[in-house]
Write a protein that holds these residues in place. Structure first.
Motif, mmCIF file in Angstrom:
data_model
loop_
_atom_site.group_PDB
_atom_site.id
_atom_site.type_symbol
_atom_site.label_atom_id
_atom_site.label_comp_id
_atom_site.label_asym_id
_atom_site.label_seq_id
_atom_site.Cartn_x
_atom_site.Cartn_y
_atom_site.Cartn_z
ATOM 1 N N THR A 110 42.917 35.190 35.491
ATOM 2 C CA THR A 110 42.756 36.480 36.157
ATOM 3 C C THR A 110 44.122 37.127 36.402
ATOM 4 O O THR A 110 44.266 38.340 36.248
ATOM 5 C CB THR A 110 41.994 36.304 37.473
ATOM 6 N N PHE B 183 44.534 41.595 24.837
ATOM 7 C CA PHE B 183 43.271 41.369 25.541
ATOM 8 C C PHE B 183 42.418 40.343 24.801
ATOM 9 O O PHE B 183 41.757 39.501 25.402
ATOM 10 C CB PHE B 183 42.498 42.675 25.719
ATOM 11 N N LEU C 38 36.428 46.856 27.665
ATOM 12 C CA LEU C 38 37.131 45.595 27.904
ATOM 13 C C LEU C 38 36.460 44.816 29.014
ATOM 14 O O LEU C 38 36.301 43.594 28.947
ATOM 15 C CB LEU C 38 38.588 45.856 28.278
ATOM 16 N N MET C 39 36.021 45.553 30.055
ATOM 17 C CA MET C 39 35.457 44.869 31.217
ATOM 18 C C MET C 39 34.097 44.252 30.930
ATOM 19 O O MET C 39 33.713 43.287 31.572
ATOM 20 C CB MET C 39 35.375 45.823 32.410
ATOM 21 N N LEU D 286 40.980 52.494 36.420
ATOM 22 C CA LEU D 286 42.109 52.876 35.573
ATOM 23 C C LEU D 286 41.676 53.906 34.524
ATOM 24 O O LEU D 286 42.443 54.790 34.146
ATOM 25 C CB LEU D 286 42.612 51.620 34.870
ATOM 26 N N PHE E 174 37.424 37.763 43.596
ATOM 27 C CA PHE E 174 38.756 37.985 43.032
ATOM 28 C C PHE E 174 38.645 38.592 41.633
ATOM 29 O O PHE E 174 39.312 39.577 41.307
ATOM 30 C CB PHE E 174 39.478 36.635 43.002
ATOM 31 N N GLN E 175 37.731 38.024 40.821
ATOM 32 C CA GLN E 175 37.557 38.550 39.466
ATOM 33 C C GLN E 175 36.974 39.955 39.481
ATOM 34 O O GLN E 175 37.379 40.816 38.703
ATOM 35 C CB GLN E 175 36.641 37.627 38.664
ATOM 36 N N MET F 222 40.372 42.132 46.559
ATOM 37 C CA MET F 222 41.071 41.045 45.882
ATOM 38 C C MET F 222 41.611 40.026 46.880
ATOM 39 O O MET F 222 41.459 38.811 46.706
ATOM 40 C CB MET F 222 42.213 41.650 45.073
ATOM 41 N N PRO G 38 38.838 50.850 28.899
ATOM 42 C CA PRO G 38 38.809 49.837 29.970
ATOM 43 C C PRO G 38 37.403 49.340 30.272
ATOM 44 O O PRO G 38 37.206 48.153 30.534
ATOM 45 C CB PRO G 38 39.401 50.570 31.172
ATOM 46 N N THR H 31 33.483 42.563 28.344
ATOM 47 C CA THR H 31 33.868 41.218 27.931
ATOM 48 C C THR H 31 34.290 40.384 29.131
ATOM 49 O O THR H 31 33.894 39.222 29.271
ATOM 50 C CB THR H 31 35.036 41.306 26.933
ATOM 51 N N ALA H 32 35.096 40.997 30.015
ATOM 52 C CA ALA H 32 35.603 40.242 31.166
ATOM 53 C C ALA H 32 34.463 39.832 32.102
ATOM 54 O O ALA H 32 34.498 38.754 32.692
ATOM 55 C CB ALA H 32 36.631 41.073 31.924
ATOM 56 N N VAL I 286 39.476 42.677 39.950
ATOM 57 C CA VAL I 286 40.221 43.031 38.738
ATOM 58 C C VAL I 286 39.376 43.930 37.844
ATOM 59 O O VAL I 286 39.880 44.887 37.247
ATOM 60 C CB VAL I 286 40.646 41.756 37.984
ATOM 61 N N LEU J 257 40.758 36.096 47.338
ATOM 62 C CA LEU J 257 41.784 35.062 47.190
ATOM 63 C C LEU J 257 41.884 34.224 48.461
ATOM 64 O O LEU J 257 42.031 32.998 48.410
ATOM 65 C CB LEU J 257 43.127 35.729 46.877
ATOM 66 N N LEU K 126 36.256 33.171 44.306
ATOM 67 C CA LEU K 126 36.753 33.352 42.937
ATOM 68 C C LEU K 126 36.056 34.544 42.278
ATOM 69 O O LEU K 126 36.699 35.364 41.618
ATOM 70 C CB LEU K 126 36.507 32.075 42.137
ATOM 71 N N PHE L 59 43.378 37.022 25.874
ATOM 72 C CA PHE L 59 42.721 36.605 27.127
ATOM 73 C C PHE L 59 41.339 36.035 26.853
ATOM 74 O O PHE L 59 40.954 34.998 27.407
ATOM 75 C CB PHE L 59 42.638 37.793 28.083
ATOM 76 N N PHE M 218 39.492 47.306 39.190
ATOM 77 C CA PHE M 218 40.803 47.886 38.897
ATOM 78 C C PHE M 218 40.819 48.517 37.506
ATOM 79 O O PHE M 218 41.230 49.668 37.336
ATOM 80 C CB PHE M 218 41.874 46.802 39.031
ATOM 81 N N TYR M 219 40.340 47.765 36.527
ATOM 82 C CA TYR M 219 40.314 48.296 35.154
ATOM 83 C C TYR M 219 39.451 49.544 35.059
ATOM 84 O O TYR M 219 39.828 50.527 34.430
ATOM 85 C CB TYR M 219 39.766 47.247 34.192
ATOM 86 N N VAL N 3 32.868 36.820 30.635
ATOM 87 C CA VAL N 3 33.704 35.650 30.915
ATOM 88 C C VAL N 3 33.518 35.208 32.359
ATOM 89 O O VAL N 3 33.363 34.010 32.655
ATOM 90 C CB VAL N 3 35.192 35.972 30.622
#
Lengths: 128, 497
Positions: B174, B133, A87-88, A61, A50-51, A27, A84, A90-91, A54, A31, A47, B136, A57-58, A94
C-alpha cells in the motif's frame, strides 16, 4: 519570500483540499487500528481502512473541476480523468483478495490456537 | 517475433495454474508445474541471450502504444532476473516431487502447485513489466500466493507467520501504491521510461520526494532490508520446505530488483544522491550484514538460521547498490544470482533433513551426517560458498564487493563484510559440528513410522536437486564468465556508461 499570514487564505487552503484531509484522517484511523489492536480481526479491519483510503485518494485525484463523466458526447469538452478509476478497480480486487486471505488465516488460527488475540497466541508460541 | 515470446512467460503459468488446481494426484500436478517452469526457463534463457549485448526487446500489450498502454521492456537486467527465477523454479520442482506429499495434506496438493505457479507468474511479471502500476499488481499476485503457500506449513506457527507477513506485506504494497499515486499526480504517467524522460519537468515538486520515500519504503519492506525484515525469519522458517527454497531464493531478490529499477531507471541517480540516500543505504546494509549474521549464529534450528543469514546476505546486496560504482553494482547483481543458488541449495539440504527425520533442530540432528555423507557434503559446499571460500560463488561476490569498497576507501564497509564473514564461519560451523562431530549421541527422529524406508535414504530427485545446486555453487565460482558478463552489462546499463 514569506508572505504575511492570512486567515482566509489558510481557510481556503484547508477547504480547497478538504478531500485530501478526510482521506488522511481515514488512512490514519486505519493505520492506528492496525498497530494498536491485538485482536487479529480488528487488525484486518484497520488494514482494509488503510487500503480504502488509498483508493479514495486515487479516485479524487482523477476528478477535474467542472469535468463530466468520461464518455465522449456532443456539448462536453471537459472530462474527468478515467485512468485512476480503472487502476482502482484492480486495486480493489487486490484488496478484496488480501482481506479474504486474511480472514481465512484468522479462521485457521482460531481453529489451532482457540484464540485470535495476538498476545495470547504469542504466549502459546513462547511455551513451545 | 521475439517480442511476442516475452508475454508467454506470463501467459503460460496463468493458464496452467487453474488447470493444475483441478488435479488431486501429486504426479500430474507436479508434472504440469515442472513443464511450466521448464518452458519459462527455456524462454527466459532465450530472451537473456537476445538482450545480453545491450539490445532492448519491447512488447506492447494489446498493441496499445506506451505511455497509454502497458509495455514490457526487456533489457539485460530484466532478462537476468527472469532467468534466475525460472531456473530456481525448475530446481525447486525437481525437489518438490517427494517432499510435497509428506508435508501438504492430500486434498490441497493441486492448490499448492497452482499457488506455486501463480507465485512464479507474479515474480516473472515484476521482472518483465515496464509499467509501475502493473508492477504493483504483480507484486501483489506473488505476495498473495506466497502468504497462502507459507500458511501450509506443518506447524501452527506457520499460520501466525503467514498472517504477520500478510499484514506487513500489504502495508508495504500500500505504501508503494501511495508513492505511485503521488508520482502519477506529478507526472500524469505510469510508464517507467516515460516518467524518467520527463522527470526534469516536475522534479521541483515536493510530491516527488514524498513519492520516492513511500515507494522505497514499500519495496524495502517486501525485500526485507534490515530494519524491515521482521517477517522474514518466521515466514521462511515455518513454511513447507519447497516454499522456503523457492521464496528464499527468489522473492526478496525480485523486490530488490524492483528497488534497483526505481533507483536507477525511474528516478535520476543525482536526484536521490542529493537526498543522502546512498549513505543511508550503506549504513543499513552494513548493520544488516552484522546483525543478520549474529542472529543466525544464535539460532538452534537450521531453517531459522538460514533465514537470518538471508537478512545478512540481503545486506551485502544493498551495500553493493549503495557503493554506486560499476564494480559495486556488478557485485550486487552477481550476488542476486549467487545468493539465489546458495540459499536454494542450503534450503534443499534442510528440506532433506526434514524429509528424513522430521526435525531441523540442531541438537536432534547430532551425528546425522555420518548416515548421509553425500547430502551432507553438498550442504557443506553450499555453506562454504555462503562464507565466501575461494573457488565458490560466494567468494566471487565478496571479492568484487571488497574491491569496490577499497576503491572508495570505505573501511567501515570492509570491516562489516569481514565481521559478517567471521560470523558466517561460526554459524556454518554450528551445522557442521552438529551433523558431523557429535556422533556419540543417539539420533532423535520424530513422528516417523518405524520401518519407514525414507529414514534410511533421501530420494533420488531430492539428491539431484541438491547436487545441481551444489555443483553450480562451484561451477560458477570457477567459471565466472556467464554471471559476470550479464552483471557487468547490467551495471553499465544502469549507470548509463
Amino acid at each position: 519570500m514569506m508572505s504575511e499570514f492570512n486567515m482566509s487564505d489558510a481557510l481556503n487552503y484547508v477547504a480547497g483540499h478538504i478531500n485530501y484531509w478526510m482521506i488522511i484522517a481515514v488512512m490514519m484511523v486505519g493505520l492506528y487500528t492496525l498497530i494498536s489492536r491485538t485482536n487479529l480481526m480488528k487488525k484486518l479491519a484497520g488494514l482494509s481502512m488503510f487500503q480504502t483510503a488509498v483508493i479514495l485518494f486515487y479516485v479524487s485525484l482523477g476528478k477535474v473541476t467542472e469535468g463530466t463523466v468520461p464518455i465522449i458526447d456532443q456539448g462536453y469538452t471537459l472530462y474527468s480523468n478515467p485512468l485512476p478509476q480503472v487502476l482502482m478497480l484492480t486495486a480493489i480486487v487486490v484488496g478484496v483478495a488480501t482481506t479474504a486471505l486474511g480472514f481465512a488465516l484468522v479462521i485457521r488460527i482460531k481453529e489451532s490456537y482457540h484464540s485470535i488475540e495476538e498476545n495470547e497466541i504469542e504466549a502459546m508460541d513462547g511455551k513451545e | 517475433m521475439t517480442e511476442q515470446i516475452t508475454i508467454l512467460l506470463i501467459v503460460i503459468p496463468l493458464i496452467a495454474a487453474p488447470i493444475t488446481a483441478l488435479f488431486k494426484q501429486n504426479f500430474y500436478a507436479w508434472m504440469i508445474t515442472l513443464l511450466v517452469s521448464i518452458c519459462c526457463g527455456v524462454i527466459s534463457g532465450y530472451i537473456l541471450l537476445e538482450v545480453i549485448d545491450g539490445k532492448h526487446l519491447i512488447y506492447e500489450l494489446g498493441g496499445w502504444r506506451p505511455p497509454w498502454g502497458i509495455e514490457y521492456k526487456i533489457d539485460s537486467l530484466n532478462a537476468f532476473i527472469a532467468f534466475i527465477v525460472s531456473v530456481i523454479a525448475i530446481v525447486t520442482n525437481i525437489f518438490a516431487y517427494r517432499s510435497v506429499p509428506t508435508e501438504i495434506s492430500k486434498q490441497n496438493i493441486g492448490l499448492f502447485y497452482a499457488a506455486m505457479q501463480l507465485c512464479l507468474l507474479g515474480l516473472l511479471g515484476i521482472a518483465l513489466t515496464g509499467d509501475i502500476f502493473n508492477l504493483f499488481v504483480f507484486l501483489e499476485i506473488s505476495s498473495l500466493s506466497s502468504y497462502a503457500l507459507i500458511s501450509m506449513g506443518k506447524k501452527r506457527q506457520a499460520l501466525t507467520a503467514a498472517f504477520s507477513y500478510l499484514i506487513l506485506g500489504t502495508i508495504g504494497a500500500t505504501f508503494f501504491l501511495i508513492g505511485v499515486g503521488f508520482l502519477f499526480a506529478a507526472s500524469g504517467s505510469l510508464n517507467i521510461s516515460d516518467i524518467a524522460n520527463r522527470f526534469h519537468t516536475f522534479e521541483d515538486m515536493q510530491l516527488v520526494v514524498t513519492a520516492f520515500i513511500f515507494i522505497v519504503l514499500g519495496l524495502a519492506l517486501k525485500a526485507a532490508i534490515f530494519p524491515l525484515h521482521s517477517w522474514l525469519p518466521n515466514a521462511y522458517g515455518f513454511a513447507p520446505s519447497t516454499v522456503s527454497i523457492f521464496l528464499s531464493a527468489t522473492a526478496t531478490k525480485v523486490s530488490i530488483y524492483a528497488l534497483i529499477r526505481v533507483l536507477f531507471d525511474l528516478y535520476p541517480v543525482d536526484y536521490w544522491q542529493s537526498l543522502l540516500f546512498p549513505q543511508i543505504l550503506l549504513v543499513l546494509g552494513c548493520v544488516g550484514v552484522i546483525y543478520g549474521s549474529f542472529r543466525a549464529w544464535q539460532q538452534i534450528e537450521i531453517k531459522r538460521l538460514l533465514a537470518f543469514s538471508s537478512v545478512a546476505q540481503i545486506g551485502y546486496i544493498i551495500i553493493g547498490i549503495a557503493l554506486m560504482s560499476e564494480l559495486g553494482l556488478t557485485a550486487a547483481v552477481i550476488h542476486l544470482f549467487n545468493h539465489a543458488i546458495i540459499k536454494a541449495t542450503l534450503f534443499i539440504g534442510a528440506g532433506i533433513l526434514i524429509y528424513r527425520s522430521n526435525t531441523t533442530k540442531l541438537e536432534d540432528l547430532r551425528g546425522f551426517g555420518a548416515s548421509m555423507p553425500w547430502t551432507f557434503a553438498a550442504i557443506t559446499i553450499a555453506g562454504l560458498s555462503l562464507i565466501g571460500v575461494p573457488g565458490t560463488v560466494g567468494f566471487v561476490t565478496k571479492w568484487y564487493l571488497l574491491e569496490a569498497a577499497i576503491e572508495q576507501s570505505k573501511w567501515i564497509v570492509v570491516m562489516a563484510i569481514v565481521i559478517g564473514s567471521v560470523f558466517a564461519i561460526a554459524y556454518i560451523w554450528k551445522i557442521v559440528e552438529a551433523l558431523y562431530f557429535n556422533s556419540k549421541r543417539k539420533i532423535h527422529i520424530h513422528n516417523v513410522k518405524s520401518g519407514d524406508i525414507k529414514v534410511a535414504t533421501a530420494s533420488k530427485s531430492m539428491g539431484l536437486a541438491l547436487w545441481l545446486g551444489a555443483f553450480s555453487c562451484i561451477y560458477f565460482g570457477l567459471f565466472t564468465e556467464f554471471p559476470f558478463a550479464s552483471a557487468y552489462a547490467v551495471a553499465k546499463g544502469l549507470l548509463g556508461l
